[in-house]
Design a protein around this motif. Structure first.
Motif, PDB file in Angstrom:
ATOM      1  N   LEU A 181      -9.399   5.588  12.990  1.00  0.00           N
ATOM      2  CA  LEU A 181      -8.819   7.072  12.318  1.00  0.00           C
ATOM      3  C   LEU A 181      -9.846   7.940  12.735  1.00  0.00           C
ATOM      4  N   HIS A 182     -11.256   7.647  12.786  1.00  0.00           N
ATOM      5  CA  HIS A 182     -12.372   8.583  13.037  1.00  0.00           C
ATOM      6  C   HIS A 182     -12.029   8.979  14.345  1.00  0.00           C
TER       7      HIS A 182
ATOM      8  N   VAL B 124       0.873  -1.323   0.005  1.00  0.00           N
ATOM      9  CA  VAL B 124       0.146   0.034   0.083  1.00  0.00           C
ATOM     10  C   VAL B 124       0.919   1.191   0.032  1.00  0.00           C
ATOM     11  N   TRP B 125       2.103   1.166   0.312  1.00  0.00           N
ATOM     12  CA  TRP B 125       2.697   2.481   0.595  1.00  0.00           C
ATOM     13  C   TRP B 125       3.324   2.894  -0.794  1.00  0.00           C
TER      14      TRP B 125
ATOM     15  N   GLU C 285       0.066   6.846   9.284  1.00  0.00           N
ATOM     16  CA  GLU C 285      -0.128   6.938   7.692  1.00  0.00           C
ATOM     17  C   GLU C 285      -0.287   5.691   6.926  1.00  0.00           C
ATOM     18  N   THR C 286       0.411   4.681   7.421  1.00  0.00           N
ATOM     19  CA  THR C 286      -0.096   3.420   6.831  1.00  0.00           C
ATOM     20  C   THR C 286      -1.479   3.238   6.738  1.00  0.00           C
ATOM     21  N   LEU C 287      -2.065   3.402   7.728  1.00  0.00           N
ATOM     22  CA  LEU C 287      -3.409   3.216   7.938  1.00  0.00           C
ATOM     23  C   LEU C 287      -4.313   3.719   6.947  1.00  0.00           C
ATOM     24  N   TRP C 288      -3.995   5.180   6.714  1.00  0.00           N
ATOM     25  CA  TRP C 288      -4.677   5.684   5.531  1.00  0.00           C
ATOM     26  C   TRP C 288      -4.531   5.268   4.211  1.00  0.00           C
TER      27      TRP C 288
ATOM     28  N   PRO D  71      11.330   8.308   4.145  1.00  0.00           N
ATOM     29  CA  PRO D  71       9.867   8.449   3.652  1.00  0.00           C
ATOM     30  C   PRO D  71       8.784   7.328   3.590  1.00  0.00           C
ATOM     31  N   TYR D  72       9.321   6.255   4.427  1.00  0.00           N
ATOM     32  CA  TYR D  72       8.463   5.070   4.608  1.00  0.00           C
ATOM     33  C   TYR D  72       8.956   4.203   5.852  1.00  0.00           C
ATOM     34  N   PRO D  73       7.930   3.241   6.173  1.00  0.00           N
ATOM     35  CA  PRO D  73       8.193   2.611   7.450  1.00  0.00           C
ATOM     36  C   PRO D  73       9.622   1.731   7.407  1.00  0.00           C
TER      37      PRO D  73
END
Length: 404
Positions: free
Chosen positions: A400-401, A190-191, A350-353, A211-213
């Motif tokens: 996230l909400h 997904v990244w 960010e990963t979850l988004w 810029p990434y995990p």
């Protein structure tokens, strides 16, 4: 993610707005912790702080005891059988052990690969975090100095070093993670790929060119006698571990509701040196890993590790769609207990988004990324989201909400 696999193509997306209640076996994941739990998570990520402080119990007794068995806690498999289809059918809920790497798609260096070679490919000036076992003093040394210590036949002190993440170094081309990990790992699925390709730093400092995990590949060089007390990996990440040289003993405890509660009590008691956590639960497994063995530990499992021979281990962490609820449960615990950000899975939010964006893109063909952000290609054919994924998407949205 699972929906990208060919094995996951036939079927149809569940469009229910709100999934039905979680199955009973997932109930304990919905419980959040509100008390201090600093020792649960560690800067090492892979194995926690490898410490060997004063204990009132004997580790040798725990090594010799017949009270621990792996019969009910570890599934031995062949590499060819570990597929997306297998995980869809049986899930990824217990540790998996492979006595050789045939069929796993795993690549590691040749047997004559030495610590000196690792130093050469990573860099002799790379700083490592080290702990003096006896004094518990923490300090940094360069890789060259650590290499000399590791190879000394007689050591005047016992030193532990944190796992070394070596992505984006020359060593990376000698180590390839197992096929199943590369299929599932959200960093790969997904990244945005050009973010990973623009990596410039060897750390996970968010605003320092990472810029990434950066958690996908680590090397751990442990000397005989090192012990890592019971812990849970950061961010609820699963981990794969390959014993390249040496041997280790793992004590493993499943994350049942009762065991999680006992673990919480043990952490908060401040008496880890007086009580071996494996003796506080109804059943604790123990498994010995030797050179050539590969071990997969799912999300949330509580485990301890003892090094019986000087060892070199290659491994990596990964978040995935077969453990979303469990991963979120660990993340919530980290938040409620104020675990420092540097000890958590980097870029977790960010990963979850990106995960949600990926599901929308695969399911509806709609992208919410800017034109400059290149997503991984969408799967071709009929898309099927498993019930696990439907639950997971719902839980990610709720999580996230609820953020500020």
């Amino acid at each position: 993610m699972a929906s990208n696999s060919r094995d996951n193509q036939p079927g149809k997306t569940n469009t229910a707005a709100v999934p039905p209640p979680l199955p009973a076996q997932h109930k304990y994941w919905t419980r959040s912790k509100t008390r201090n739990e600093k020792k649960t998570y560690s800067e090492g990520g892979a194995f926690g702080d490898e410490i060997d402080g004063v204990r009132s119990y004997s580790l040798q007794d725990k090594l010799d005891s017949t009270s621990y068995t792996d019969s009910y806690f570890v599934k031995r498999m062949e590499g060819k059988d570990l597929t997306i289809s297998y995980l869809q059918k049986y899930g990824f809920t217990i540790p998996l052990l492979f006595n050789d790497k045939v069929g796993l798609g795993l690549r590691v260096p040749t047997p004559n690969f030495s610590v000196n070679r690792i130093i050469t490919y990573v860099g002799s000036r790379r700083k490592l975090d080290v702990t003096d076992v006896k004094t518990q003093k923490k300090f940094k040394i360069n890789f060259k100095r650590w290499g000399k210590y590791y190879q000394e036949p007689i050591k005047d002190k016992l030193l532990n070093v944190n796992p070394l993440e070596f992505s984006n170094t020359k060593l990376e081309k000698y180590v390839k993670s197992p096929n199943i990990v590369r299929e599932l790992d959200w960093v790969d699925c997904v990244w945005p790929r050009h973010f990973k390709g623009s990596q410039t730093k060897s750390t996970n400092v968010k605003y320092g060119g990472t810029p990434y995990p950066k958690v996908q590949k680590f090397c751990l060089m442990s000397v005989k006698g090192c012990y890592t007390d019971f812990h849970i990996d950061f961010g609820g990440a699963s981990v794969w571990i390959h014993i390249f040289k040496g041997s280790k003993v793992f004590w493993i405890v499943p994350p049942t509701d009762v065991n999680i509660s006992l673990y919480e009590q043990w952490i908060l008691s401040g008496k880890q040196g007086d009580t071996f956590f494996g003796d506080t639960v109804k059943e604790c497994g123990r498994v010995t890993l030797n050179a050539g063995d590969t071990f997969f530990i799912p999300t949330g499992w509580i485990y301890a590790v003892y090094t019986t021979k000087d060892s070199i281990v290659f491994g990596g962490h990964f978040l995935h769609s077969f453990g979303i609820q469990e991963q979120l449960r660990v993340a919530k615990a980290e938040e409620s207990t104020n675990v420092p950000e540097k000890f958590r899975y980097p870029f977790f939010i960010e990963t979850l988004w990106y995960v949600l964006e990926r599901y929308v893109y695969c399911g509806l063909g709609i992208s919410h990324l800017t034109e400059s952000v290149v997503p991984p290609p969408a799967p071709v054919g009929y898309i099927h989201f498993s019930l696990q994924e439907i639950y997971g998407i719902y839980e990610i949205t709720r999580y996230l909400h609820g953020l500020p």
